[in-house]
Design a protein around this motif. Structure first.
Motif, PDB file in Angstrom:
ATOM      1  N   ALA A  35      -2.390  -9.465  -3.471  1.00  0.00           N
ATOM      2  CA  ALA A  35      -1.438  -8.637  -4.215  1.00  0.00           C
ATOM      3  C   ALA A  35      -1.447  -7.227  -3.664  1.00  0.00           C
ATOM      4  O   ALA A  35      -2.501  -6.599  -3.536  1.00  0.00           O
ATOM      5  N   GLN A  43       0.717  -3.411  -3.990  1.00  0.00           N
ATOM      6  CA  GLN A  43       1.700  -2.620  -4.739  1.00  0.00           C
ATOM      7  C   GLN A  43       2.567  -1.829  -3.769  1.00  0.00           C
ATOM      8  O   GLN A  43       2.056  -0.975  -3.027  1.00  0.00           O
ATOM      9  N   ASP A  45       1.422 -13.635 -11.371  1.00  0.00           N
ATOM     10  CA  ASP A  45       2.666 -12.968 -11.777  1.00  0.00           C
ATOM     11  C   ASP A  45       3.657 -12.905 -10.623  1.00  0.00           C
ATOM     12  O   ASP A  45       4.862 -13.120 -10.800  1.00  0.00           O
ATOM     13  N   ARG A  92       6.224  -3.573  -9.704  1.00  0.00           N
ATOM     14  CA  ARG A  92       5.241  -4.659  -9.798  1.00  0.00           C
ATOM     15  C   ARG A  92       4.698  -4.983  -8.420  1.00  0.00           C
ATOM     16  O   ARG A  92       5.329  -4.705  -7.392  1.00  0.00           O
ATOM     17  N   ALA A  93       3.502  -5.564  -8.393  1.00  0.00           N
ATOM     18  CA  ALA A  93       2.843  -5.895  -7.134  1.00  0.00           C
ATOM     19  C   ALA A  93       3.537  -7.079  -6.471  1.00  0.00           C
ATOM     20  O   ALA A  93       4.078  -7.965  -7.137  1.00  0.00           O
ATOM     21  N   GLU A 113      -2.592 -10.974 -10.858  1.00  0.00           N
ATOM     22  CA  GLU A 113      -1.550 -10.295 -10.097  1.00  0.00           C
ATOM     23  C   GLU A 113      -0.794 -11.274  -9.206  1.00  0.00           C
ATOM     24  O   GLU A 113       0.430 -11.236  -9.108  1.00  0.00           O
TER      25      GLU A 113
END
Length: 493
Positions: A488, A490, A303, A472-473, A300
């Motif tokens: 991370a 959300q 990304d 996305r987180a 996470e």
């Protein structure tokens, strides 16, 4: 007519039996030949003479109750040195009388068995490789060869971090060293052998397969995992491939019972031999360090900060005025290469840096704000017990702030706190709820960055949060105490 019916029934029975037999035979006829299991006898004959049994002894003090002329010495052993049943002398604790001090007799010592293990010759001049924990705190080390000869060995050096030790015997007759193999060529499913002294049973051979390579258990080295039966006493013995080469040192088992349960771990021999070179030359191991604390990079977080893979070592803390600090490394950086070697797992970095000679200038590639940067760092020497410490931030109270889409209410970080934390920006978490609380954030945390943007003020932070993609987180660079970590979170839709 009756005979015809019997005959017809008999013929049908014969036909049915023939069909059944053909069905039973069909799989056998279609089956492929089964490959034979390997014969290990020639490998064992070649390698067994190189494997030795190691037993150690330790000198311990002997408690001589009453040996100094004091009949109550044994009671003081159990109840403490102030125990006195009421003899002559000055008043003792709780109104008791202390006895006059008796002359102390010299403390006696005795030699006791300490443990058993295994080892193997790596050269024909008597050098033996084993585990550090096999010879740790031993007064004497005795080595028994496969032909029954016994020698008193000398400890050349040991390294607790890798659990490798080097000992030597004075003999140059009939010594057969093992050939050193390449553990990088091992593949899952390959046959391997272990030879050692489980429970003191010398020259015991067990076989199995390689279950995994590069097994990371959180320790300094990656291990070779096998299902070869390894038990107490096998420690320090060789793991051997089908070429008769040593590819590892049997070191640990994973067990709930203390005995073998199908998982054994071996130190890769190439890593061990690097330690041996230093032990043989100086008797100790010198390692490099750059002064960072690191952790894993989650998918996470990778990304969110633009990394193509969840690889590298996340810098959670930089030692003030340490090598990395002087090189420009910052908390929150992800170290992706060191001396052009990729850092696949975070645990790769300490091993790669540790192999560099202190004083060497090295290249360090970090991922920061969406791109890679190359820095130059001069490696320092690792000292035992070396630890970096920083001041922790204070959690000054402030006026209540509004909660944003991440579930965070933040306030200004004072100039004093920034100076103490050695940061240029950041905001202080006043409260955390919802997604932020679920991610582990709490009051007193300091947020330094959001994705690839530095956080400079509460208003700027809240503006960045309002523009987040809710599908996305988001990655928050969070400082807590002297540790910095990407987290991370959300955002709420």
């Amino acid at each position: 007519m009756h005979i015809d019916k019997v005959s017809h029934r008999f013929l049908r029975l014969i036909a049915a039996a023939a069909a059944a037999i053909s069905l039973l035979q069909a799989p056998v006829a279609m089956a492929q030949p089964v490959a034979g299991l390997p014969d290990f006898t020639q490998i064992v004959e070649k390698t067994d003479p190189a494997v030795v049994n190691i037993r150690t002894t330790a000198t311990v003090p002997v408690r001589n109750f009453g040996g100094n002329g004091d009949p109550y010495d044994m009671f003081r052993w159990f109840f403490g040195p102030d125990f006195n049943p009421g003899g002559q002398g000055a008043p003792g604790p709780r109104g008791r009388q202390q006895q006059p001090q008796q002359p102390q007799a010299p403390q006696e010592e005795r030699t006791v068995p300490r443990g058993v293990g295994s080892g193997f010759f790596i050269s024909n001049d008597g050098y033996i490789l084993t585990n550090a924990h096999v010879v740790d705190e031993a007064t004497d080390i005795f080595v028994t060869l496969s032909d029954g000869r016994e020698f008193k060995a000398k400890l050349i050096g040991s390294d607790a971090r890798t659990d490798v030790a080097l000992v030597k015997i004075d003999s140059d007759q009939n010594i057969t060293p093992l050939d050193i193999g390449d553990p990088k060529l091992l593949r899952k499913g390959q046959w391997v052998l272990a030879i050692g002294s489980p429970f003191g049973l010398e020259s015991t051979v067990t076989a199995g397969i390689v279950s995994a390579t590069g097994r990371d258990t959180g320790e300094y080295l990656p291990f070779i995992q096998t299902d070869v039966a390894v038990n107490p006493g096998n420690s320090g013995g060789p793991l051997i491939n089908l070429n008769g080469e040593v590819v590892g040192i049997n070191s640990q088992i994973i067990s709930r019972s203390g005995g073998f349960m199908g998982i054994s771990l071996a130190i890769p021999i190439d890593e061990a031999m690097q330690v041996v070179d230093q032990l043989r030359a100086t008797g100790h191991v010198t390692r490099g360090r750059i002064g960072v604390q690191i952790g894993e990079v989650s998918k996470e977080v990778a990304d969110a900060i633009g990394l193509s893979k969840a690889e590298g070592a996340l810098v959670s803390m930089v030692e003030p005025d340490g090598p990395a600090d002087k090189a420009g490394v910052e908390a929150g950086d992800v170290i992706i290469k060191f001396n052009k070697q990729p850092i696949t797992r975070w645990s790769d970095l300490p091993r790669i840096v540790g192999q560099v000679k202190p004083g060497t200038e090295s290249s360090l590639e970090v991922w920061r704000k969406g791109r890679a940067r190359t820095l130059k760092v001069t490696v320092a020497q690792m000292e035992d017990g070396n630890a970096a410490a920083t001041d922790s931030e204070s959690t000054e109270s402030a006026a209540p702030a509004q909660t944003n889409a991440l579930g965070l209410a933040v306030t200004e970080l004072t100039a004093e706190a920034r100076e103490r934390l050695r940061v240029r920006g950041g905001v202080l978490v006043q409260s955390a709820e919802g997604a932020a609380a679920s991610a582990g954030l709490t009051q007193g945390d300091v947020i330094l960055a959001l994705n690839d943007q530095d956080v400079t003020s509460p208003s700027q932070f809240n503006q960045l949060v309002s523009g987040l993609d809710t599908s996305r987180a988001a990655a928050l660079l969070v400082r807590r105490g002297d540790q910095t970590q990407w987290v991370a979170v959300q955002p709420a839709k």
